[in-house]
Design a protein around this motif. Structure first.
Motif, mmCIF file in Angstrom:
data_model
loop_
_atom_site.group_PDB
_atom_site.id
_atom_site.type_symbol
_atom_site.label_atom_id
_atom_site.label_comp_id
_atom_site.label_asym_id
_atom_site.label_seq_id
_atom_site.Cartn_x
_atom_site.Cartn_y
_atom_site.Cartn_z
ATOM 1 N N GLY A 71 -22.450 46.122 50.044
ATOM 2 C CA GLY A 71 -23.366 45.994 51.171
ATOM 3 C C GLY A 71 -23.257 44.667 51.881
ATOM 4 O O GLY A 71 -22.727 43.692 51.341
ATOM 5 N N MET A 72 -23.767 44.644 53.112
ATOM 6 C CA MET A 72 -23.768 43.422 53.904
ATOM 7 C C MET A 72 -25.098 43.297 54.633
ATOM 8 O O MET A 72 -25.561 44.257 55.263
ATOM 9 C CB MET A 72 -22.614 43.422 54.907
ATOM 10 C CG MET A 72 -22.538 42.151 55.735
ATOM 11 S SD MET A 72 -21.123 42.145 56.872
ATOM 12 C CE MET A 72 -19.779 42.111 55.691
ATOM 13 N N VAL A 73 -25.714 42.105 54.542
ATOM 14 C CA VAL A 73 -26.929 41.797 55.287
ATOM 15 C C VAL A 73 -26.542 40.846 56.412
ATOM 16 O O VAL A 73 -25.943 39.797 56.179
ATOM 17 C CB VAL A 73 -28.002 41.150 54.390
ATOM 18 C CG1 VAL A 73 -29.236 40.787 55.220
ATOM 19 C CG2 VAL A 73 -28.384 42.090 53.252
ATOM 20 N N TYR A 74 -26.886 41.242 57.627
ATOM 21 C CA TYR A 74 -26.454 40.521 58.821
ATOM 22 C C TYR A 74 -27.699 40.086 59.578
ATOM 23 O O TYR A 74 -28.510 40.933 59.972
ATOM 24 C CB TYR A 74 -25.606 41.456 59.670
ATOM 25 C CG TYR A 74 -24.601 40.789 60.559
ATOM 26 C CD1 TYR A 74 -23.450 40.205 60.057
ATOM 27 C CD2 TYR A 74 -24.792 40.771 61.949
ATOM 28 C CE1 TYR A 74 -22.520 39.616 60.885
ATOM 29 C CE2 TYR A 74 -23.858 40.188 62.783
ATOM 30 C CZ TYR A 74 -22.721 39.611 62.242
ATOM 31 O OH TYR A 74 -21.800 39.029 63.062
ATOM 32 N N THR A 75 -27.895 38.805 59.802
ATOM 33 C CA THR A 75 -29.154 38.311 60.376
ATOM 34 C C THR A 75 -29.032 37.847 61.824
ATOM 35 O O THR A 75 -29.968 37.273 62.368
ATOM 36 C CB THR A 75 -29.716 37.166 59.523
ATOM 37 O OG1 THR A 75 -28.732 36.133 59.414
ATOM 38 C CG2 THR A 75 -30.109 37.651 58.133
ATOM 39 N N SER A 76 -27.891 38.090 62.465
ATOM 40 C CA SER A 76 -27.755 37.787 63.886
ATOM 41 C C SER A 76 -27.480 39.079 64.649
ATOM 42 O O SER A 76 -27.439 40.159 64.061
ATOM 43 C CB SER A 76 -26.625 36.775 64.114
ATOM 44 O OG SER A 76 -25.392 37.278 63.637
ATOM 45 N N TRP A 77 -27.284 38.960 65.963
ATOM 46 C CA TRP A 77 -27.054 40.160 66.771
ATOM 47 C C TRP A 77 -25.792 40.872 66.312
ATOM 48 O O TRP A 77 -24.773 40.244 66.019
ATOM 49 C CB TRP A 77 -26.925 39.780 68.249
ATOM 50 C CG TRP A 77 -26.713 40.973 69.133
ATOM 51 C CD1 TRP A 77 -27.680 41.744 69.700
ATOM 52 C CD2 TRP A 77 -25.461 41.552 69.524
ATOM 53 N NE1 TRP A 77 -27.109 42.774 70.425
ATOM 54 C CE2 TRP A 77 -25.743 42.680 70.344
ATOM 55 C CE3 TRP A 77 -24.123 41.241 69.261
ATOM 56 C CZ2 TRP A 77 -24.756 43.472 70.897
ATOM 57 C CZ3 TRP A 77 -23.128 42.035 69.816
ATOM 58 C CH2 TRP A 77 -23.448 43.135 70.630
ATOM 59 N N ALA A 78 -25.855 42.194 66.238
ATOM 60 C CA ALA A 78 -24.700 42.990 65.834
ATOM 61 C C ALA A 78 -24.473 44.098 66.856
ATOM 62 O O ALA A 78 -25.427 44.611 67.444
ATOM 63 C CB ALA A 78 -24.931 43.597 64.450
ATOM 64 N N PRO A 79 -23.209 44.481 67.082
ATOM 65 C CA PRO A 79 -22.881 45.508 68.094
ATOM 66 C C PRO A 79 -23.211 46.915 67.597
ATOM 67 O O PRO A 79 -22.352 47.611 67.049
ATOM 68 C CB PRO A 79 -21.382 45.310 68.321
ATOM 69 C CG PRO A 79 -20.880 44.767 67.028
ATOM 70 C CD PRO A 79 -21.994 43.929 66.462
#
Length: 483
Positions: A343-351
């Motif tokens: 898994g990946m947690v992404y805390t900025s804008w993502a497309p």
């Protein structure tokens, strides 16, 4: 027939939230592609954050910037709902109301044919009417949401809607003649109370919406007959004025490129590389939109439920809403360490568009914003439903009713849920036998709603109506004078 080909000047003025500004701008691009002039009104910082104009539309679309009046309760540079916590949105509405005079000056100077406005500027239709400018309520809500809200006279309190207690909002409205379960739960009504009652500082959302509906010339709804025929028909009966569906306004490749070019899209190659390594249809994409922020208790249960489900996941997680948000939340201890291999947690804008379009994504865990729903349907992804506020609970019921998504089970009165209910919901949509109906229905709906030419048909139908509207009104007036 000459009027049918008359080129129009249309002003578009959305509410200061990206779930409203982006579809309104996408809609503007579609109209401009037909050779009509668009003036898109917003504040300076928001226009800087919106997608840039494609070169071939620069002569048709003009961004008109206004300085947002200062409000001492708003952080500096807060110009969109995503910049502030929920409790400060009322102050953003007050600042937005402060644009009344400069908007009136702009309309007086430019004399457009039409103004397409959102539900917040309840003062705008009367200004336009005084200037003899036609107005359209541009509803970024779908038809079932407007149908649940009911007649304008009920929303603004001039007639008794029968809704006096919280429980009165949690049943099918008396004006809906067909069977439906599209209404909120007890805890959802409580969380939306300020929209119904307003506050000492700001006008209620219900009242704003009622004024816009009551005073506009037409209602343009982001929906289509292929999706909500019975609700669109009901709106005509409720409001006794033209209801024009404008299609779902799906994101075009061109518009997606414009969004990417104005954001931190360089990270897409990194995200794509990760998604490429996952099995087809195995990944749960998780995003709760640009505004919704989880509280700590909900964040913990959702995180543990995702972990317990065992699925690969890509989670776009909003940790704060602007500089004025001091309510810190955090993932369970060692969550990312325990799930780093899948898994990946992404805390900025993502497309989001590119992610949803990737073949490794098999399901979308969503807050049920209407734009996110349209994107999920556009790319054929079944949904796990977790609505927050506004129209999201109604959207969730609509998806349940149409078997396009499955809700995380929650307590009717306090909204609580468990990690197990999250895990079980993910399993049902992603791989469970009971989830076959949802996966099949999404594919079926994808074919119906996004067939080539469907959206263009709605744009052409709208433009034909707008171009002939004054002629129709004059004809009616002449008939009355002669009779």
């Amino acid at each position: 027939m000459a009027d049918q080909y008359r080129k129009l000047h249309i002003v578009v003025f959305p509410w200061l939230a990206f779930g409203h500004m982006l579809p309104a701008l996408n809609f503007s691009f579609l109209i401009a592609r037909k050779g009509h002039k668009i003036s898109f009104l917003s504040t300076s910082r928001n226009i800087d954050r919106l997608p840039k104009l494609p070169p071939d539309l620069e002569k048709f679309v003009t961004f008109v910037e206004f300085s947002l009046p200062r409000n001492q309760n708003l952080p500096e540079n807060a110009e969109a709902a995503s910049d502030i916590p929920d409790e400060k949105v009322k102050y953003l509405q007050l600042a937005y109301d402060g644009l009344k005079e400069p908007i009136e000056e702009f309309l007086q100077k430019t004399s457009p044919d039409w103004v397409f406005h959102d539900y917040v500027p309840y003062w705008l239709p009367s200004i336009a009417s005084k200037l003899e400018i036609n107005t359209a309520f541009l509803s970024t809500f779908n038809a079932s949401t407007l149908g649940y809200l009911g007649p304008a006279s009920n929303l603004n309190g001039t007639e008794d809607s029968g809704r006096k207690k919280v429980e009165d909002f949690t049943v099918k409205p008396e004006w809906v003649p067909f069977h439906t379960a599209i209404y909120p739960k007890y805890f959802e009504v409580v969380r939306n109370a300020i929209a119904i009652t307003g506050s000492e500082e700001s006008v209620a959302d219900f009242y704003r919406c009622a004024c816009c509906i009551e005073s506009c010339d037409i209602i343009a709804v982001r929906s289509c007959f292929e999706f909500e025929p019975e609700w669109l028909k009901l709106l005509e009966e409720l409001h006794q004025k033209p209801i024009i569906p404008i299609g779902l306004i799906p994101i075009t490749d061109e518009f997606a490129t414009s969004i990417s070019n104005n954001t931190n899209a360089s990270n897409w190659s990194f995200i794509k590389e990760w998604l490429d390594k996952q099995k087809k249809g195995s990944v749960v994409y998780i995003s709760f939109g640009s505004e919704a922020k989880l509280n700590q208790a909900d964040l913990t249960e959702i995180a543990l439920g995702i972990e317990f489900s065992g699925f690969p996941f890509f989670w776009v997680l909003k940790m704060k809403r602007g500089d004025g948000d001091n309510d810190k939340i955090q993932l369970p201890h060692f969550f990312e360490d325990r799930t780093k291999d899948r898994g990946m947690v992404y805390t900025s804008w993502a497309p989001q568009l590119q992610i949803l379009n990737h073949e490794s994504v098999g399901g979308f865990f969503t807050h049920c914003g209407w734009s996110s729903i349209v994107e999920a349907l556009q790319f054929g992804k079944p949904m796990i439903l977790f609505p927050f506020a506004g129209d999201q609970p109604l959207n969730s019921r609509m998806l349940e009713e149409k078997k396009l998504g499955f809700p995380v089970p929650r307590d009717e009165f306090d909204g609580s849920f468990t990690m197990n209910s999250v895990s079980d919901s993910l399993k049902l949509i992603m791989t469970g036998e009971e989830g076959n109906i949802y996966r099949d229905r999404v594919r079926e709906m994808n074919r119906v709603l996004f067939d080539h030419g469907v959206q263009d048909h709605y744009v052409e139908n709208l433009l034909a109506f707008l171009q002939n509207y004054k002629k129709i009104q004059v004809g009616i007036s002449d008939q009355r004078q002669n009779s």
